[in-house]
Design an enzyme around this catalytic site. Structure first.
Site, PDB file in Angstrom:
ATOM      1  N   HIS B 474      39.101  -9.913  38.661  1.00  0.00           N
ATOM      2  CA  HIS B 474      40.355  -9.185  38.478  1.00  0.00           C
ATOM      3  C   HIS B 474      41.139  -9.642  37.264  1.00  0.00           C
ATOM      4  O   HIS B 474      42.182  -9.061  36.947  1.00  0.00           O
ATOM      5  CB  HIS B 474      41.226  -9.291  39.734  1.00  0.00           C
ATOM      6  CG  HIS B 474      42.031  -8.052  39.994  1.00  0.00           C
ATOM      7  ND1 HIS B 474      42.484  -7.223  38.977  1.00  0.00           N
ATOM      8  CD2 HIS B 474      42.462  -7.497  41.148  1.00  0.00           C
ATOM      9  CE1 HIS B 474      43.153  -6.229  39.489  1.00  0.00           C
ATOM     10  NE2 HIS B 474      43.161  -6.361  40.814  1.00  0.00           N
ATOM     11  N   ASP B 478      40.097  -3.988  36.288  1.00  0.00           N
ATOM     12  CA  ASP B 478      41.102  -3.546  37.257  1.00  0.00           C
ATOM     13  C   ASP B 478      40.458  -2.701  38.351  1.00  0.00           C
ATOM     14  O   ASP B 478      39.300  -2.296  38.250  1.00  0.00           O
ATOM     15  CB  ASP B 478      42.246  -2.786  36.573  1.00  0.00           C
ATOM     16  CG  ASP B 478      41.769  -1.518  35.902  1.00  0.00           C
ATOM     17  OD1 ASP B 478      42.205  -1.280  34.755  1.00  0.00           O
ATOM     18  OD2 ASP B 478      40.974  -0.764  36.493  1.00  0.00           O
TER      19      ASP B 478
END
Lengths: 432, 504
Positions: B474, B478
């Site tokens: 992350h 995304d």
């Protein structure tokens, strides 16, 4: 040029040269490593093209340098075939052509005449390579903590790129290759594993190998050495030396060479050497100017001992891991041997055994003779050959014949066949 | 960057003294004329307490699991000193000299020349005789649990590492703990006798002159306090014999002093202390690195019904060995999706903390996590973008066979840009796979199960479903990017024809 007249003369000559303050080959020559061997950073370049000497010097540097030191050693050899520590020369090399013309004098232009090629077994692992004066060998010895398999191959690639060879990169096997694809522009110049010409899918032209690597790792030292094909005049001839006609008949353990298409880079030895030395100096601080070394180092006992060892038949041939030689491999139970396939172009000698027989060779000597169809009596005769080193077979057969031994008539053709399949190139002869 | 772990040479070395050279023909590396590099050390004249340990072939890195023994420098009976070479082994391009960590006598060689020696398995047995340095002591004690006596089975697993194979008769029966003399320690079960450990350093300091490290080591093993022993050696030193005698004497007391044998006769299952296997070590290192990655998890069900029926049709006309499983289809679908979402096929380069960067990899080198006899291995199928499904299947088969026989090379195990974990071949539904740095994504595929579902007209139909669990880094990927890629994979697999029009 008759250096075999004696090492001593050469040593004396070089001592005189040094005494008179003369420079050899542009490098400061030294006759002993005693002064420099303990330095943290060392750089050497050999002025001899004797492969046995260069490997012995390299080995001495590996054994005797302090554990935290880093060393660069550059050397070039006269034409020779160099096999890895644990390889089988009969499997890897066409010894028949090494031996065929070993009495032929060298040509003036330095082209190897069939036969004037040495066979050398080095102390590091890896595969078989052909060296000549168009190939520069580079060797780096460093502490194991700093060592990775790619580190110094990348150093050489950086050197090549600075000399305009932008197709050079390190591949997954830690070799240096020249990409052959078309320029596609997608590459980070700092990435030594990729060039703008790298083709990703298998469809593009294969990269050509210009340098192979091998390693030797001891308790507190790591040695990485590699070749570099710059301007070898023998590229076409090399494959002949590296394909053995005995291959279909041999089944062996040990490391097999991985064959790759090769190419010349097209630089001069001097330019390459200088650039590698510069790259080395960029990587490490305090790198001195390279010291020239040559045969005078044989005055150091360990180097001389190592030199002699490399030149024994025992080291060259008897270090071969266990293998079997089968006269009729297609009849062997293990189908794996068919993978090699028999090359139909290589003629079977007229004295090839008609009855299938298998010889097991270990430590360079015949340890077993097997045949499912031969009579027990004949097998008994053949077992005279047991425990004989391959290099001693000819002598044994000759003696049997001389003594009028009745079995010699049967042994002679078998010995001839063994000699054809497992030739021995006398190391001493090729030392010029 | 590939690293050769430099522990490859914690190995055994034996110095060949004259008598042992005889039958070893001409294979000695050193000749007797070469001067010794180290002065010969004195060996103790005390009779050897047979503390024979199997010495393991150390991890030589590069994912190598076995290598060929080229040359032995020792044979059973040979004396070795620390750092003497024991043997030379060869693995692909590297020849490696294995040296001894200890002084001692070689008892047994586990391999013959030219045999393939396995990493992590015993290479030789060595009787450690003389001084053991503190690091070595720690190494030796590492695997004999800090817990003395109630010893785990002597040669239980080769993985138990440097284990004491107690050949001495006293030692073998010494599993019953010698009860400490009443005035020093209260009787307590062995598992809580760890307090004796912290005492040891004090003992060392105070009585350093009373015993050699080897003897001290022995007392620690036998859980004897060295102060209790009468030294009969020079200057009142405690010798190995003294320790032996003391231990023997101690053993007799349990039968007389019942109170001091708390739980002695009850046979209990014992904890086994195992060092990590080379594969576990690799996993440990890798997963510790992966700890720093914030994992974004995305799970989805993929309908395998149409894929399964397609496979059945295709496989009907194939040989058993050529049959296609679902895996190559999944690999190809992932590759096609990665072509559309190249960010997930990258490496994250954090070598410069100031300037992290993404290296978008052009090749799709997909690592397939495989369960092998020695543990988790991740061989890599290279260039998936240019392989057909059949070719992928063949390659997976090839790598699987190599993994099972322990013959994967470093090249097979490295260079992955994306990993696929086929845990479904064993079981499991949704998983949370751990990303292998420097990659930025990973896909875990659960087992395909038949579930009830509703058809077009509301009728009950059978559907075959597998759960695809994605993890993405992350920091650079995304949720939307991962979800889109996952959706693409799903639609490829649910409509296999759509893969057809994308194939090159």
């Amino acid at each position: 040029m008759a250096p075999s007249r004696g090492m001593r003369q050469l040593q004396q000559a070089s001592h005189k040269l040094l005494a008179s303050g003369g420079r050899r080959g542009g490098h400061r020559g030294i006759t002993s490593l005693a002064q420099t061997i303990s330095n943290p950073i060392q750089s050497y370049i050999s002025e001899s093209n004797d492969p046995y000497l260069n490997l012995s010097i390299e080995h001495y540097l590996l054994q005797k340098s302090p554990p935290d030191s880093t060393i660069l050693f550059l050397y070039t050899n006269r034409p020779c075939v160099v096999i890895g520590r644990n390889q089988n020369p009969w499997l890897e090399v066409n010894l028949g052509i090494l031996k065929a013309g070993s009495s032929t004098p060298a040509r003036e232009d330095g082209q190897p005449v069939i036969g004037n090629v040495d066979l050398v077994r080095r102390r590091s692992g890896g595969g078989t390579v052909f060296h000549d004066e168009g190939n520069v060998n580079w060797s780096v010895i460093c502490p194991p903590a700093d060592f990775t398999r790619d580190k110094h191959a990348e150093m050489v690639v950086r050197a090549l790129r600075k000399l305009g060879i932008d197709r050079a990169r390190v591949n997954e096997r830690h070799d240096i290759v020249l990409d052959q694809g078309n320029r596609s522009g997608r590459s980070d110049p700092q990435d030594t594993h990729r060039t703008p010409y790298t083709v990703d899918d298998g469809a593009g032209p294969r990269p050509l190998k210009v340098s192979g690597s091998a390693y030797k790792l001891t308790r507190n030292r790591a040695l990485h050495h590699g070749t570099c094909l710059l301007r070898s005049p023998n590229l076409v001839t090399i494959p002949q030396y590296l394909h053995s006609p005995a291959k279909p008949y041999l089944k062996a353990r040990g490391v097999e060479s991985v064959s790759s298409p090769v190419a010349n880079i097209g630089l001069s030895n001097q330019a390459f050497q200088k650039q590698v030395q510069e790259e080395f100096a960029r990587m490490y601080s305090g790198v001195p100017a390279a010291n020239g070394v040559d045969q005078s180092l044989l005055s150091t006992p360990e180097i001389s001992k190592g030199y002699d060892e490399l030149r024994t038949l025992d080291w060259t041939y008897s270090q071969t891991p266990q293998f079997t030689l089968s006269s009729h491999p297609e009849l062997d139970e293990d189908p794996q041997v068919l993978v090699h396939g028999r090359s139909d172009t290589s003629p079977v000698p007229w004295f090839h055994p008609k009855i299938p027989v298998i010889f097991k060779v270990q430590h360079g000597a015949i340890v077993d003779v097997e045949s499912s169809t031969m009579s027990a009596q004949n097998l008994e005769v053949l077992s005279t050959l047991k425990d004989q080193k391959i290099q001693e077979l000819e002598k044994l057969t000759y003696e049997l014949e001389r003594e009028g031994d009745e079995n010699s008539t049967m042994i002679r053709p078998v010995a001839n066949w063994l000699e054809a399949m497992l030739p021995i190139v006398d190391v001493a002869l090729s030392k010029d | 960057m590939k690293h050769i772990v430099a522990k490859e040479v914690g190995s055994l070395l034996s110095r060949c003294t004259a008598p042992t050279r005889v039958s070893y023909a001409s294979r000695h590396f050193k000749s007797s004329a070469i001067p010794r590099q180290q002065p010969r050390r004195q060996f103790h004249s005390t009779p050897a307490l047979d503390v024979v340990k199997p010495y393991l072939l150390a991890d030589i890195g590069e994912g190598i699991t076995e290598c060929q023994v080229i040359q032995w420098f020792v044979q059973p009976g040979a004396r070795v000193e620390q750092f003497d070479p024991i043997c030379e082994v060869q693995s692909d391009k590297a020849s490696v000299e294995i040296t001894s960590r200890f002084d001692g006598v070689i008892k047994k060689l586990y391999y013959e020349q030219d045999d393939m020696a396995k990493v992590g398995k015993p290479l030789v047995d060595i009787d450690i005789q003389s001084d053991i340095s503190p690091e070595d002591e720690a190494l030796l004690n590492d695997n004999d649990s800090k817990v003395p006596p109630l010893r785990p089975t002597p040669t239980g697993g080769e993985e138990a590492g440097l284990e004491v194979d107690r050949l001495d008769t006293k030692g073998a029966a010494g599993d019953a703990p010698p009860p400490p003399p009443p005035q020093t320690l209260p009787p307590k079960p062995e598992t809580t006798s760890t307090p004796s450990e912290p005492k040891a350093p004090r003992t060392l300091g105070k009585h350093a002159s009373l015993a050699t490290p080897a003897v001290r080591h022995l007392t620690k093993e036998l859980n004897i306090q060295i102060e209790d022993i009468e030294g009969t050696g020079k200057e009142g030193r405690v010798t190995k014999e003294d320790v032996q005698k003391y231990a023997a004497a101690q053993k007799e007391t349990p039968t007389t002093t019942k109170s001091s044998t708390p739980a002695a006769p009850e046979p209990q299952a014992e904890d086994q202390v195992r060092p990590l296997t080379p594969i576990q070590k690799g996993m440990f290192k890798q997963m510790t690195r992966s700890l720093s990655i914030p994992h974004f998890l995305y799970t989805d069900n993929v309908d395998f019904t149409s894929l399964s029926s397609l496979r059945k049709r295709l496989n009907a006309s194939k040989e058993k060995s050529q049959k296609l499983s679902a895996l190559p289809f999944v690999v190809k679908a992932v590759s096609l999706a990665l072509s559309k979402h190249p960010l997930l096929n990258s490496h994250l380069d954090t070598s410069n903390a100031e300037k992290p960067q993404m290296v978008v990899k052009a090749q799709h080198n997909i690592g397939i996590a495989i369960d092998s006899p020695s543990g988790l291995l991740v061989p890599v199928v290279k260039n998936v973008q240019s392989l057909s499904i059949e070719a992928i299947s063949a390659e997976i088969g090839r790598l699987g066979a190599l993994a099972r026989s322990g013959k994967l090379t470093n090249a097979d195990l490295s260079g992955a840009s994306f990993t696929l974990s086929n845990i479904g071949s064993i079981g499991g539904t949704a998983v949370a796979p751990v990303i292998v740095s420097p990659q930025v994504a990973i896909l875990g595929v659960g087992r395909a199960r038949v579930v009830p579902a509703f058809g077009k007209d509301g009728e009950l139909v059978k559907k075959e479903e597998a759960v695809f669990s994605w993890s993405a880094d992350h920091r650079v990927v995304d949720g939307a990017a991962a979800a889109r890629c996952a959706e693409d994979v799903r639609s490829y697999l649910e409509n296999v024809e759509s893969m057809l029009v994308q194939m090159k």
